[in-house]
Structures are given as structure tokens and as C-alpha cells.
Design an enzyme around this catalytic site. Structure first.
Site, PDB file in Angstrom:
ATOM      1  N   ASP A 185       6.019   4.520   5.149  1.00 25.41           N
ATOM      2  CA  ASP A 185       6.770   3.875   5.865  1.00 25.41           C
ATOM      3  C   ASP A 185       7.183   2.375   4.951  1.00 25.41           C
ATOM      4  O   ASP A 185       7.870   1.683   5.424  1.00 25.41           O
ATOM      5  CB  ASP A 185       6.244   3.274   7.352  1.00 25.41           C
ATOM      6  CG  ASP A 185       5.215   2.806   7.406  1.00 25.41           C
ATOM      7  OD1 ASP A 185       4.293   3.310   6.755  1.00 25.41           O
ATOM      8  OD2 ASP A 185       4.631   1.718   7.960  1.00 25.41           O
ATOM      9  N   HIS A 186       6.277   2.330   4.086  1.00 28.27           N
ATOM     10  CA  HIS A 186       6.483   1.165   2.979  1.00 28.27           C
ATOM     11  C   HIS A 186       6.989   1.736   1.585  1.00 28.27           C
ATOM     12  O   HIS A 186       7.610   0.878   1.013  1.00 28.27           O
ATOM     13  CB  HIS A 186       5.057   0.448   2.718  1.00 28.27           C
ATOM     14  CG  HIS A 186       4.394  -0.006   3.999  1.00 28.27           C
ATOM     15  ND1 HIS A 186       4.387  -1.327   4.442  1.00 28.27           N
ATOM     16  CD2 HIS A 186       4.150   0.512   5.189  1.00 28.27           C
ATOM     17  CE1 HIS A 186       3.775  -1.640   5.371  1.00 28.27           C
ATOM     18  NE2 HIS A 186       3.550  -0.462   6.008  1.00 28.27           N
TER      19      HIS A 186
ATOM     20  N   HIS B   8       0.942  -1.065  -0.002  1.00 23.10           N
ATOM     21  CA  HIS B   8      -0.030  -0.074   0.066  1.00 23.10           C
ATOM     22  C   HIS B   8       1.003   1.202  -0.280  1.00 23.10           C
ATOM     23  O   HIS B   8       2.075   1.146   0.018  1.00 23.10           O
ATOM     24  CB  HIS B   8      -1.175   0.046   1.146  1.00 23.10           C
ATOM     25  CG  HIS B   8      -0.374  -0.013   2.751  1.00 23.10           C
ATOM     26  ND1 HIS B   8       0.638  -1.012   3.158  1.00 23.10           N
ATOM     27  CD2 HIS B   8      -0.485   1.024   3.550  1.00 23.10           C
ATOM     28  CE1 HIS B   8       0.895  -0.645   4.167  1.00 23.10           C
ATOM     29  NE2 HIS B   8       0.372   0.560   4.599  1.00 23.10           N
TER      30      HIS B   8
END
Length: 266
Positions: A77-78, A73
Site C-alpha cells: 500500500d506504500h 517501508h
């Protein structure tokens, strides 16, 4: 597994490189998953993560040849280093949301991805966010769950992007993969690997239904007291025994639950 978590190697095809971004919402940090078929020189990297204390440089050094970057997603933080990392590796970035794709089409539900002999299946799992996806690694009977299922605690339904109806549907879909024998273990994007996927998903469903009942009861209580059942007021009732530092995240989920209850009542 429980307690402290530092990543490591799992199964024959998975390695977790833990990002140094621990926090209230990220637990020990973001799990960047490096997937590689045995004997192959080419990896798939899932959620390359944040710009934080050399994580990008570590990925660059330790992942070798990378054929594809995947995002579960859009949260930073990804996804924050995805574009830079992919440019260094000369590969594409794919996600459900076209805005986060680079050099390739958006992911499609049930699409099978084949990279360097590795096979993954895309499982659309909206709920935490509208663009949340999971990845089924059939040879390991593993589901990479992104933030839909965490290695510790339960996830936030990040209203207004995240919605409770799709969340319930997605957890049920994950559970059906366990029932069908396709999934035994969950590799989450935060926290430790979960070896009993069925038990974890059953807990997630029971927990969210319990919370939903508590929210409905809190709304009635506040109205009986002549008070307006705002999301914050509901949080103060339902999460009275929870550290107040978590109330902001709890309010996102409460907003999603209030919306869900209103939709069902209409």
C-alpha cells in the site's frame, strides 16, 4: 486533528495526496506525501502507494517534476506503483531495503537527502517492519513517520518482520527528536496530521507498555487455567472488547509481544 481525512497542503513544503484505498489497516487510505521547497520545480514523493482507482495517474498529473521517490517501508500500500511512477518521472527509488531501490543506493540512517533545495534526514525506525524509516523535514519541524505512527489509533507490529524491541527503541528515538526541539508535528502515512508529536508518542509508549502487561497477565491466566497460551488464545483474552475483525492484526502484535517477553525471560 480527527474525524474524516482527505489530505491537502501542510506547512510550506508538504502536500498529501490521499490514495483511494480505505480499509481496516489503511484507515482513510495511504498518504502519498509530495514535498517541494518553495520556489523549486522539483519534488520528492514519499510512498507513491497502491495501484488503486487511478492513484498512479493522479500522481503523474499533479506532481510535476520529481527528483526522487522514497519509501518508508516495503508494504504494497506504500510501494506498489513506485517502479512505474519513477520510470514515468525518470527518477530513482530509494528505500532502506536494497530490493526496493531502483537506480540508487539504499538509504542510510542519518543520511541527509538534498533534492531541488529541499533537505530531508533519514531516521531509521524499525518496529512496524524491519525496513521502516522516517524522514525528518527540519525546516518544518516535521517527521514523516510512515506506519510507525498513525494519524488515528496505534500501529501494528507486523511480526515476524516487525519486532517489539526495535519498536520501543524507535518510538523513544522519535520522542528524543521532540525533546531536542527538532520535531513538533508528525505527518503519518495513514490518517490525519498530528500537531502534538510529543503527546502522541507518549501515548504510543504508554499504550504498548499497557498492552505488554496485559499480554503477560493473559499468559499467566491461561496457564493457571491449564490452557496453552497460544497467540490466538491471548488475543481472545486481551482483545475481548475489540471487534473480532481486528483480531488478525492484533495477533501479529501479540506474537511480537510474546517473542519480546520470551527474549527478556531468557
Amino acid at each position: 486533528m480527527s474525524g474524516s481525512w482527505a489530505g491537502g497542503r501542510f506547512g510550506e513544503r508538504g502536500e498529501c495526496l490521499l490514495a483511494p484505498n480505505p480499509g481496516m489497516m489503511t484507515l482513510d487510505g495511504t498518504n502519498t506525501w509530495v514535498l517541494r521547497e518553495p520556489g523549486s520545480s522539483t519534488a520528492v514523493v514519499v510512498d507513491p502507494g497502491p495501484v488503486e482507482d487511478g492513484h498512479l495517474e493522479r500522481l503523474d498529473e499533479e506532481t510535476g517534476d520529481v527528483g526522487l521517490v522514497l519509501l518508508t517501508h516495503h508494504h504494497l500500500d506504500h510501494s506498489e506503483v513506485a517502479a512505474t511512477f519513477a520510470a514515468r518521472k525518470g527518477c530513482a527509488v530509494r528505500a532502506l531495503d536494497p530490493a526496493h531501490c531502483i537506480g540508487a543506493d539504499p538509504l542510510a540512517d542519518d543520511e541527509v537527502l538534498a533534492v531541488g533545495g529541499l533537505s530531508l534526514r533519514v531516521v531509521a525506525t524499525p518496529g512496524h517492519t524491519a525496513d521502516s524509516v522516517s524522514f525528518l523535514l527540519p525546516t518544518e519541524r516535521v517527521l514523516l513517520s510512515g506506519d510507525m505512527v498513525l494519524g488515528r489509533g496505534t500501529t501494528v507490529v507486523a511480526h515476524p518482520d516487525g519486532r517489539l524491541g526495535p519498536y520501543f527503541d524507535s518510538i523513544e528515538r522519535m520522542r528524543s527528536l521532540v525533546t531536542a526541539g527538532e520535531v513538533a508535528t508528525i505527518w503519518p502515512a495513514h490518517g490525519p496530521v498530528l500537531d502534538d508529536a510529543g503527546a502522541v508518542l507518549d501515548h504510543y509508549l504508554a499504550h504498548r507498555r499497557d498492552r505488554l502487561a496485559q499480554v503477560a497477565a493473559a499468559v499467566e491466566r491461561l496457564r493457571d487455567e491449564g490452557r496453552t497460551p497460544t497467540p490466538r488464545a491471548v488475543v481472545e483474552v486481551v482483545y475481548a472488547d475489540v471487534d473480532e475483525t481486528l483480531w488478525g492484526a492484533a495477533e501479529l502484535s501479540v506474537r511480537a509481544q510474546l517473542e519480546y517477553l520470551a527474549e527478556r525471560a531468557s
